[in-house]
Scaffold this active site. Structure first.
Site, PDB file in Angstrom:
ATOM      1  N   GLU A 106      11.920  -1.492   0.781  1.00 23.76           N
ATOM      2  CA  GLU A 106      10.620  -2.119   0.526  1.00 23.76           C
ATOM      3  C   GLU A 106      10.826  -3.492  -0.100  1.00 23.76           C
ATOM      4  O   GLU A 106      10.008  -4.395   0.090  1.00 23.76           O
ATOM      5  CB  GLU A 106       9.788  -1.249  -0.442  1.00 23.76           C
TER       6      GLU A 106
ATOM      7  N   SER B 144       9.821   1.512  -6.328  1.00 23.45           N
ATOM      8  CA  SER B 144      10.557   2.165  -5.241  1.00 23.45           C
ATOM      9  C   SER B 144      11.330   1.127  -4.443  1.00 23.45           C
ATOM     10  O   SER B 144      10.792   0.087  -4.056  1.00 23.45           O
ATOM     11  CB  SER B 144       9.593   2.901  -4.309  1.00 23.45           C
TER      12      SER B 144
ATOM     13  N   ARG C 182       3.442   0.132   4.440  1.00 22.57           N
ATOM     14  CA  ARG C 182       4.180  -0.907   3.731  1.00 22.57           C
ATOM     15  C   ARG C 182       4.448  -2.113   4.630  1.00 22.57           C
ATOM     16  O   ARG C 182       5.500  -2.756   4.532  1.00 22.57           O
ATOM     17  CB  ARG C 182       5.499  -0.350   3.170  1.00 22.57           C
TER      18      ARG C 182
END
Length: 295
Positions: free
Chosen positions: A287, A217, A168
């Site tokens: 995130e 998420s 990520r």
């Protein structure tokens, strides 16, 4: 810059809540929807050098403040959306293409390896910027090369080795943004690929809160563990602050129950981080990116 020089659409004081998957966010001072990459290049070349500049696709990994954003927002979704197959069999995608659309296109061409993209609720620009992933797949292993643009409108072809890619996380040349990529996939069975996409979407519907505003998420999974498990272990499933709630269906999702503000969501993210740290000693890393002014 004159309106006559633009082929895209320029909007002033445009509310951003309609462009984000959380359905929150104040107005953009200016929002530009380019006609194509060349139009975008011209628009950027005429911007003042100190103009604040933000990029927005499907808005699924962004939390935009209730005060909105100064300067200019470039909105790519639905604008830079071309997808084509090149003579060598690779797929060329523009940054505003939705990940799900890319997955479906690849499967129709008898190419496999991109099925997981159907589970990512964003555009390819965002997927490239954060190495988005789902169901065990990640974006950058598919990438052969990318196209970037800088704030002066200069377009470059960049190789994979120009970027450092992790979980990520993607870093590369400063002051450049993704406008497209070429993806390398393997030949395979169209029906099997489409069946895999349907399977993943069914799993998503069964395990995640679809049909309600969320960003996907919220937190990265820490090494060797899952953010959802840690949040649930801290007793936070169903926790509410204002109009925001930790989803009872999947603890790593925060949903807008209706009427939530960006401040509500930011406060709930901070609360989850604090409580998970208190209970487990692990500091969850978001995130989602915050844009604009938050207290």
């Amino acid at each position: 810059m004159t309106a006559d020089s633009l082929r895209g659409k320029l909007l002033l004081n445009e509310p951003l809540a309609r462009y984000t998957s959380w359905r929150v966010g104040g107005p953009a001072q200016r929002l530009y929807r380019p006609a194509d990459v060349q139009d975008l290049a011209q628009f950027l070349s005429e911007l003042d050098a100190d103009e604040p500049l933000f990029w927005l696709g499907l808005g699924s990994n962004l939390l935009i403040s209730d005060a909105g954003l100064p300067g200019t927002v470039i909105h790519t979704q639905g604008c830079l959306g071309d997808i084509s197959q090149l003579p060598d069999g690779s797929i060329r995608v523009e940054a505003g293409s939705s990940c799900a659309k890319v997955a479906r296109f690849a499967s129709r061409q008898g190419l496999v390896g991109a099925e997981f993209l159907a589970g990512i609720p964003g555009t390819m620009g965002g997927a490239l910027a954060m190495n988005a992933g789902a169901w065990g797949g990640e974006t950058w292993p598919l990438v052969r090369q990318v196209r970037t643009i800088d704030r002066r409108g200069r377009i470059r072809e960049r190789a994979r080795h120009d970027f450092e890619v992790g979980y990520r996380r993607v870093s590369g040349p400063d002051g450049e943004w993704f406008v497209g990529a070429d993806l390398t996939l393997e030949p395979g069975d169209t029906e099997a690929a489409q069946a895999r996409i349907r399977e993943l979407l069914d799993r998503r519907a069964a395990t995640q809160p679809t049909g309600v505003p969320s960003c996907g998420s919220v937190f990265r999974n820490p090494t060797g563990d899952h953010a959802a498990r840690l949040i649930e272990a801290a007793g936070l499933k169903g926790k509410r602050l204002g109009g925001a709630e930790v989803s009872p269906k999947h603890a790593n999702f925060i949903i807008n129950l209706g009427g939530a503000t960006a401040a509500d969501i930011a406060a709930l993210i901070d609360h989850v981080q604090h409580e998970v740290k208190r209970c487990s000693g692990i500091c969850l890393q978001p995130e989602v990116r915050r844009l604009g002014a938050f207290e």
